[in-house]
Design a protein around this motif. Structure first.
Motif, PDB file in Angstrom:
ATOM      1  N   ILE A 194      42.248  34.310  42.458  1.00  0.00           N
ATOM      2  CA  ILE A 194      41.644  34.682  41.143  1.00  0.00           C
ATOM      3  C   ILE A 194      42.753  34.727  39.957  1.00  0.00           C
ATOM      4  N   LEU A 195      43.674  35.935  40.371  1.00  0.00           N
ATOM      5  CA  LEU A 195      44.802  35.997  39.313  1.00  0.00           C
ATOM      6  C   LEU A 195      45.471  34.938  38.976  1.00  0.00           C
ATOM      7  N   THR A 196      45.870  34.408  40.113  1.00  0.00           N
ATOM      8  CA  THR A 196      47.044  32.994  39.799  1.00  0.00           C
ATOM      9  C   THR A 196      46.266  32.022  39.188  1.00  0.00           C
ATOM     10  N   PRO A 197      44.983  31.601  39.566  1.00  0.00           N
ATOM     11  CA  PRO A 197      44.497  30.513  39.018  1.00  0.00           C
ATOM     12  C   PRO A 197      44.189  30.839  37.155  1.00  0.00           C
ATOM     13  N   ALA A 198      43.745  32.420  37.185  1.00  0.00           N
ATOM     14  CA  ALA A 198      43.544  32.830  35.574  1.00  0.00           C
ATOM     15  C   ALA A 198      44.747  32.617  34.922  1.00  0.00           C
ATOM     16  N   MET A 199      45.991  32.850  35.353  1.00  0.00           N
ATOM     17  CA  MET A 199      47.325  32.677  34.672  1.00  0.00           C
ATOM     18  C   MET A 199      47.517  31.209  34.426  1.00  0.00           C
ATOM     19  N   TYR A 200      47.264  30.280  35.663  1.00  0.00           N
ATOM     20  CA  TYR A 200      47.186  29.119  35.313  1.00  0.00           C
ATOM     21  C   TYR A 200      46.385  28.513  34.310  1.00  0.00           C
ATOM     22  N   TYR A 201      45.354  29.064  34.183  1.00  0.00           N
ATOM     23  CA  TYR A 201      44.304  28.781  33.154  1.00  0.00           C
ATOM     24  C   TYR A 201      44.943  29.100  31.640  1.00  0.00           C
ATOM     25  N   ILE A 202      45.556  30.233  31.702  1.00  0.00           N
ATOM     26  CA  ILE A 202      45.952  30.711  30.276  1.00  0.00           C
ATOM     27  C   ILE A 202      47.150  29.509  30.184  1.00  0.00           C
ATOM     28  N   GLY A 203      47.879  28.967  31.005  1.00  0.00           N
ATOM     29  CA  GLY A 203      49.021  28.184  30.966  1.00  0.00           C
ATOM     30  C   GLY A 203      48.074  27.044  30.287  1.00  0.00           C
ATOM     31  N   GLU A 204      47.238  26.330  30.734  1.00  0.00           N
ATOM     32  CA  GLU A 204      46.465  25.155  30.270  1.00  0.00           C
ATOM     33  C   GLU A 204      46.018  25.470  28.823  1.00  0.00           C
ATOM     34  N   LEU A 205      45.673  26.426  28.579  1.00  0.00           N
ATOM     35  CA  LEU A 205      44.933  26.836  27.117  1.00  0.00           C
ATOM     36  C   LEU A 205      46.318  26.898  26.114  1.00  0.00           C
ATOM     37  N   ASN A 210      33.878  30.672  38.932  1.00  0.00           N
ATOM     38  CA  ASN A 210      34.665  30.914  37.785  1.00  0.00           C
ATOM     39  C   ASN A 210      35.157  32.183  37.401  1.00  0.00           C
ATOM     40  N   HIS A 211      35.221  32.886  38.506  1.00  0.00           N
ATOM     41  CA  HIS A 211      35.851  34.243  38.266  1.00  0.00           C
ATOM     42  C   HIS A 211      37.101  34.325  37.380  1.00  0.00           C
ATOM     43  N   HIS A 212      37.989  33.264  37.695  1.00  0.00           N
ATOM     44  CA  HIS A 212      39.299  33.431  37.093  1.00  0.00           C
ATOM     45  C   HIS A 212      39.179  33.036  35.565  1.00  0.00           C
ATOM     46  N   GLU A 213      38.165  32.122  35.038  1.00  0.00           N
ATOM     47  CA  GLU A 213      38.057  32.036  33.728  1.00  0.00           C
ATOM     48  C   GLU A 213      37.604  33.285  33.117  1.00  0.00           C
ATOM     49  N   THR A 214      36.653  33.802  33.761  1.00  0.00           N
ATOM     50  CA  THR A 214      35.997  35.156  33.262  1.00  0.00           C
ATOM     51  C   THR A 214      37.158  36.325  32.972  1.00  0.00           C
ATOM     52  N   LEU A 215      37.914  36.398  34.063  1.00  0.00           N
ATOM     53  CA  LEU A 215      39.150  37.427  33.972  1.00  0.00           C
ATOM     54  C   LEU A 215      40.110  37.076  33.096  1.00  0.00           C
ATOM     55  N   ALA A 216      40.268  35.401  32.796  1.00  0.00           N
ATOM     56  CA  ALA A 216      41.391  35.186  31.865  1.00  0.00           C
ATOM     57  C   ALA A 216      40.977  35.472  30.388  1.00  0.00           C
ATOM     58  N   GLN A 217      39.559  35.395  30.066  1.00  0.00           N
ATOM     59  CA  GLN A 217      38.922  35.589  28.950  1.00  0.00           C
ATOM     60  C   GLN A 217      39.183  37.297  28.627  1.00  0.00           C
ATOM     61  N   LEU A 218      38.943  38.107  29.778  1.00  0.00           N
ATOM     62  CA  LEU A 218      39.241  39.481  29.503  1.00  0.00           C
ATOM     63  C   LEU A 218      40.640  39.870  29.192  1.00  0.00           C
ATOM     64  N   PHE A 219      41.584  39.207  29.766  1.00  0.00           N
ATOM     65  CA  PHE A 219      42.822  39.255  29.344  1.00  0.00           C
ATOM     66  C   PHE A 219      42.977  38.869  27.814  1.00  0.00           C
ATOM     67  N   LEU A 220      42.555  37.760  27.647  1.00  0.00           N
ATOM     68  CA  LEU A 220      42.892  37.349  26.126  1.00  0.00           C
ATOM     69  C   LEU A 220      42.211  38.321  25.184  1.00  0.00           C
ATOM     70  N   ASP A 221      41.188  38.945  25.767  1.00  0.00           N
ATOM     71  CA  ASP A 221      40.320  39.990  24.655  1.00  0.00           C
ATOM     72  C   ASP A 221      41.025  41.217  24.434  1.00  0.00           C
ATOM     73  N   GLY A 222      42.043  41.425  25.372  1.00  0.00           N
ATOM     74  CA  GLY A 222      42.767  42.574  25.594  1.00  0.00           C
ATOM     75  C   GLY A 222      42.038  43.796  26.118  1.00  0.00           C
ATOM     76  N   GLU A 223      41.075  43.400  26.958  1.00  0.00           N
ATOM     77  CA  GLU A 223      40.259  44.284  27.675  1.00  0.00           C
ATOM     78  C   GLU A 223      40.730  44.657  29.124  1.00  0.00           C
ATOM     79  N   GLU A 224      41.849  45.624  29.237  1.00  0.00           N
ATOM     80  CA  GLU A 224      42.313  45.627  30.424  1.00  0.00           C
ATOM     81  C   GLU A 224      41.640  46.833  31.408  1.00  0.00           C
TER      82      GLU A 224
END
Ligand code: B12
Length: 219
Positions: free
Chosen positions: A40-51, A3-17
């Motif tokens: 990783i990055l593509t599924p992270a962005m798709y996950y953002i889309g689902e949220l 679930n690397h993509h979800e971890t990364l998506a959460q860092l994105f949403l927390d603004g932790e660049e």
């Protein structure tokens, strides 16, 4: 499944660049950049889309995530351009997103993938009107033109662009990518000059196998 993509998506949403970039660097110790982009990055962005679809995040959150994803791709690109050997003759590619299309993250990854393979790249970003792409195309005369479209109602614009660009006198190869290519296949647009690319793994395969004629012509 990781679930690397979800971890990364959460860092994105927390603004932790910076943390997000460190996370990516750790993944790159054991994996190639293509894996990072595609798995990783593509599924992270798709996950953002689902949220977003579920109203769990706002449009502002989505913009923040896109900004950090873009930052990471740019930073990886800088590392890359330092290492590329530009002394050998390079084939050329120009990439852009069709008029009114705002989604560009995949297009930027594709540009980066070409650069990693030693190509000379002109990346013009999203939302480019045909007349503007044509003026740059006539100056640069790329061997390959990469076009991205995400939304299904871009189909007629896409068809129009293909029709115009297929008539350029140096006969560039047209690669069609983006969410539309992934979701709808678009096989009826294909010809010996037009290739629909599903994702970056497919692009990589094409770069390894389908591209010999272009290398031969430019060397
Ligand atoms: C971030 C985002 C936005 C951002 C865009 C930021 C940006 N500048 O890129 C903003 C907020 C602006 C936005 C706006 C809109 N969006 Co939006 N967005 C997304 C989101 C969450 C992520 C997009 C993304 O970055 N994906 C990651 C990239 C890497 O994936 P990709 O584009 O598929 O690219 C891959 C391949 O296609 C390939 N590729 C891509 N291009 C190219 C080019 C070449 C040459 C090659 C070889 C390969 C290639 O490489 C990638 C890796 O495989 C998606 C969700 C999703 N599932 O994609 C929704 C999504 C695409 N958006 C959607 C919608 C509806 C919209 C809006 C219409 C919303 C609105 N009502 O305003 C607008 C339209 C704006 C416009 N005029 O274009 C829908 C589309 C639904 C549909 N039926 O088509 C989605 C799917 C969200 C959803 N689940 O509903 N969006």
């Amino acid at each position: 499944m990781s679930n690397h993509h979800e971890t990364l998506a959460q860092l994105f949403l927390d603004g932790e660049e910076e943390k997000a970039f460190e996370y990516v660097e750790t993944l790159l110790i054991d994996h190639p950049q293509l894996y990072l982009f595609e798995d990783i990055l593509t599924p992270a962005m798709y996950y953002i889309g689902e949220l977003w679809e579920k109203n769990k995040i706002t449009v502002a959150d989505e913009h923040l995530a896109t900004g950090i994803c873009d930052f990471i791709i740019s930073k990886l690109d800088t590392n890359l351009s330092e290492g590329v050997n530009s002394s050998k003759k390079q084939p050329k590619v120009m990439l852009f997103g069709v008029e009114e299309e705002q989604h560009y993250i995949g297009l930027k990854m594709a540009a980066n993938t070409f650069r990693a393979e030693g190509w000379k790249v002109r990346y013009l970003g999203p939302n480019l009107r045909l007349e503007h792409s044509l003026s740059q195309l006539h100056k640069f005369k790329p061997d390959v033109i990469g076009i991205s479209a995400a939304l299904s109602y871009r189909l007629s614009t896409l068809k129009n662009i293909i029709h115009e660009l297929a008539h350029l006198d140096w006969r560039p190869t047209l690669l069609i990518g983006g969410r539309m290519a992934k979701s709808y296949g678009l096989s009826d647009l294909e010809s010996n000059q037009v290739i629909v690319i599903r994702d970056l793994k497919h692009l990589e395969e094409w770069l390894q196998e389908g591209v010999e004629s272009i290398y031969n012509e430019t060397s």
